[in-house]
Write an enzyme that holds these catalytic residues in place. Structure first.
Site, PDB file in Angstrom:
ATOM      1  N   ALA A 226      -3.533   7.868  -4.966  1.00 56.19           N
ATOM      2  CA  ALA A 226      -2.210   7.284  -5.177  1.00 56.19           C
ATOM      3  C   ALA A 226      -2.442   5.826  -5.584  1.00 56.19           C
ATOM      4  O   ALA A 226      -2.879   5.006  -4.767  1.00 56.19           O
ATOM      5  CB  ALA A 226      -1.399   7.361  -3.895  1.00 56.19           C
TER       6      ALA A 226
ATOM      7  N   GLY B  16       0.821  -1.207   0.000  1.00 52.66           N
ATOM      8  CA  GLY B  16       0.000   0.000   0.000  1.00 52.66           C
ATOM      9  C   GLY B  16       0.850   1.250   0.000  1.00 52.66           C
ATOM     10  O   GLY B  16       2.061   1.185  -0.220  1.00 52.66           O
ATOM     11  N   ASN B  17       0.233   2.370   0.226  1.00 53.07           N
ATOM     12  CA  ASN B  17       0.978   3.625   0.305  1.00 53.07           C
ATOM     13  C   ASN B  17       0.360   4.499   1.387  1.00 53.07           C
ATOM     14  O   ASN B  17      -0.643   4.126   1.995  1.00 53.07           O
ATOM     15  CB  ASN B  17       0.991   4.327  -1.061  1.00 53.07           C
ATOM     16  CG  ASN B  17      -0.409   4.657  -1.530  1.00 53.07           C
ATOM     17  OD1 ASN B  17      -1.087   5.485  -0.946  1.00 53.07           O
ATOM     18  ND2 ASN B  17      -0.848   3.969  -2.571  1.00 53.07           N
ATOM     19  N   ARG B  18       0.972   5.665   1.621  1.00 49.95           N
ATOM     20  CA  ARG B  18       0.601   6.457   2.795  1.00 49.95           C
ATOM     21  C   ARG B  18      -0.422   7.546   2.496  1.00 49.95           C
ATOM     22  O   ARG B  18      -0.593   8.460   3.290  1.00 49.95           O
ATOM     23  CB  ARG B  18       1.875   7.056   3.402  1.00 49.95           C
ATOM     24  CG  ARG B  18       2.787   5.961   3.936  1.00 49.95           C
ATOM     25  CD  ARG B  18       4.199   6.446   4.167  1.00 49.95           C
ATOM     26  NE  ARG B  18       4.256   7.534   5.125  1.00 49.95           N
ATOM     27  CZ  ARG B  18       5.340   8.223   5.402  1.00 49.95           C
ATOM     28  NH1 ARG B  18       6.475   7.941   4.775  1.00 49.95           N
ATOM     29  NH2 ARG B  18       5.311   9.191   6.274  1.00 49.95           N
ATOM     30  N   SER B  19      -1.098   7.480   1.376  1.00 50.07           N
ATOM     31  CA  SER B  19      -2.072   8.536   1.058  1.00 50.07           C
ATOM     32  C   SER B  19      -3.267   8.470   2.011  1.00 50.07           C
ATOM     33  O   SER B  19      -3.860   7.410   2.212  1.00 50.07           O
ATOM     34  CB  SER B  19      -2.556   8.374  -0.383  1.00 50.07           C
ATOM     35  OG  SER B  19      -3.540   9.328  -0.641  1.00 50.07           O
TER      36      SER B  19
END
Ligand code: CTP
Length: 432
Positions: free
Chosen positions: A304, A237-240
């Site tokens: 994102a 995943g990502n931090r958005s």
């Protein structure tokens, strides 16, 4: 006469989470808000709205209907607002409350607004203190309806809502979700934090929409960050956080648009008046975006999106094995949704906006990305350990396919959202 009839206030209003600085405002400077509460189960949620309003420096008079008091009692409203509470016009008659409360208000918000209250307001009935207040108020009025789907969709209610909107009232679209009992559908009261945001905006601008340059337009915004599952418990995943996309959605509603928000794994509450479609992976997001974009005037890719996903999804949890190195994770490319939306515009004149997160050579990389993706506008911001992801504020430059460059100074994500919509409104051809 203790106070003249109010015009919309131009006083700045403290926003976001209630805070001590706002509470310290002198009493005379506090914007005066009337919170009308009508008789629906969602009345309990109005306590949270009341708390947000009082703690952010507003002087709030609660005017419940008699039926609202079946759900939440007078003592609660009185204790939370610091004012006496009446439902009828007969209390303190010497102060002429049926006229004074409305006259003195900077904003009247009715939450929840039942079908009955909307009907009375639309027809100018004045049988109790709330409906009298609605007739005497000359300030902006916000209704946050809550009712069962059938009641909301009934032509009588829809005509009443249209009448109120035509007269300048803000009627927030109800949220979709669980209703009283076993029912689910449209008619749920929006999250109190979101109603508060609408009130804050209306108080700050004195009108709604602030501009209606997106009226009649359908805009689709993606937000959050996709998650690509590895096994049933893990994902890439990502931090958005989704904050920028949600700010864009809110701002577009305030400018009159019909808004679809495709939200990937964001924990934020649904913005009031927005159709929210929840997605998980990049492939889900692509499907939802292509569907929503089919009749959209504007598409904004603020999410994102993971460029890669695991080549194989392990249906059981991946276990470690003693004495063995872990298997490398093979990845495959995800489709580039923005490039696809730009290349295959579902409608002529559709405006496509992308976002780019860059760690260095921000503008040069942004220009190259704008050309590669084929969008009309690209919002480029610099990211890093402490910048943009999850933050309330950011700094960006909006690049246009026409060669334009619009810097947006460091500030709240709401300000960037307004700049994006200003540029989009200019790029849109006139509505037919
Ligand atoms: N985007 C997309 N689909 C992808 C990846 C990104 O639609 N598979 C969109 C994002 O929503 C954003 C824009 O493309 O609007 C740019 O995202 P960014 O991650 O900065 O660009 P990438 O194409 O992934 O380029 P990079 O090689 O810099 O990661």
């Amino acid at each position: 006469m203790d106070k003249p009839t109010k015009q919309p206030t131009d006083r700045p209003v403290t926003g976001g989470e209630p805070g001590p600085a706002a509470a310290a405002q002198p009493a005379t400077e506090k914007p005066s808000v009337v919170l009308g509460v009508s008789g629906g189960i969602a009345a309990y949620k109005a306590c949270e709205l009341l708390r947000r309003l009082t703690e952010s420096g507003h002087d709030v008079r609660v005017v419940p209907t008699a039926s609202a008091l079946h759900f939440v009692g007078e003592a609660t409203w009185s204790a939370l607002s610091g004012h006496p509470v009446a439902t009828e016009v007969w209390a303190d008659v010497h102060e002429v409350p049926h006229v004074r409360i409305g006259q003195a208000a900077d904003l009247v918000v009715v939450a929840p607004a039942t079908a009955d209250t909307l009907a009375k307001a639309a027809h100018g009935l004045a049988g109790d203190l709330l409906t009298n207040t609605l007739l005497t108020a000359r300030c902006p009025v916000v209704f946050a309806p809550a009712m069962h789907t059938e009641m909301w969709e009934h032509p009588a209610t829809q005509e009443n809502v249209a009448t109120l909107r035509r007269r300048g009232a803000v009627v927030i679209e109800p949220a979709v979700g669980r209703l009283t009992g076993v029912d689910t559908g449209k008619g749920r009261l929006p999250d109190p934090a979101e109603i508060f945001e609408v009130c804050r905006r209306v108080l700050a601008t004195g009108q709604h929409p602030a501009h209606d340059d997106l009226a009649g337009r359908h805009v689709v915004v993606s937000a959050g960050g996709t998650r690509e599952p590895l096994d049933p418990v893990r994902f890439l995943g990502n931090r958005s956080s989704g904050k920028q996309g949600y700010a864009l959605a809110r701002a577009a509603v305030a400018r009159g648009a019909r808004v679809t928000l495709v939200s990937a794994n964001s924990a934020l509450p649904d913005p009031a008046g927005v159709d929210v479609v929840r997605v998980g992976t990049a492939l889900h997001l692509r499907e939802a975006m292509l569907k929503a974009a089919a009749d959209a005037d504007v598409v904004v890719m603020a999410a994102a999106v993971a460029d890669f996903r695991p080549a194989v999804y392990a249906p059981g949890k991946i276990k470690k094995r003693d004495g063995q190195e872990p298997e490398p994770i093979a990845l495959v490319r995800n489709p580039d949704v923005l490039a696809e939306l730009s290349a295959e515009r579902a409608r002529t004149g559709q405006v496509v906006v992308g976002f780019a997160a860059e760690t260095d050579d921000v503008v040069a990389n942004g220009r190259a990305k704008l050309a590669r993706k084929g969008c009309d506008l690209l919002v480029v911001n610099e990211v890093g350990e402490h910048k943009t992801f999850g933050a309330e504020e950011n700094e960006a430059v909006v690049l246009g396919a026409d060669g334009s460059e619009t810097p947006v100074p460091y500030g709240p994500k709401e300000a960037l959202a307004e700049t994006v919509w200003d540029l989009v409104a200019r790029a849109l051809s006139p509505a037919v």
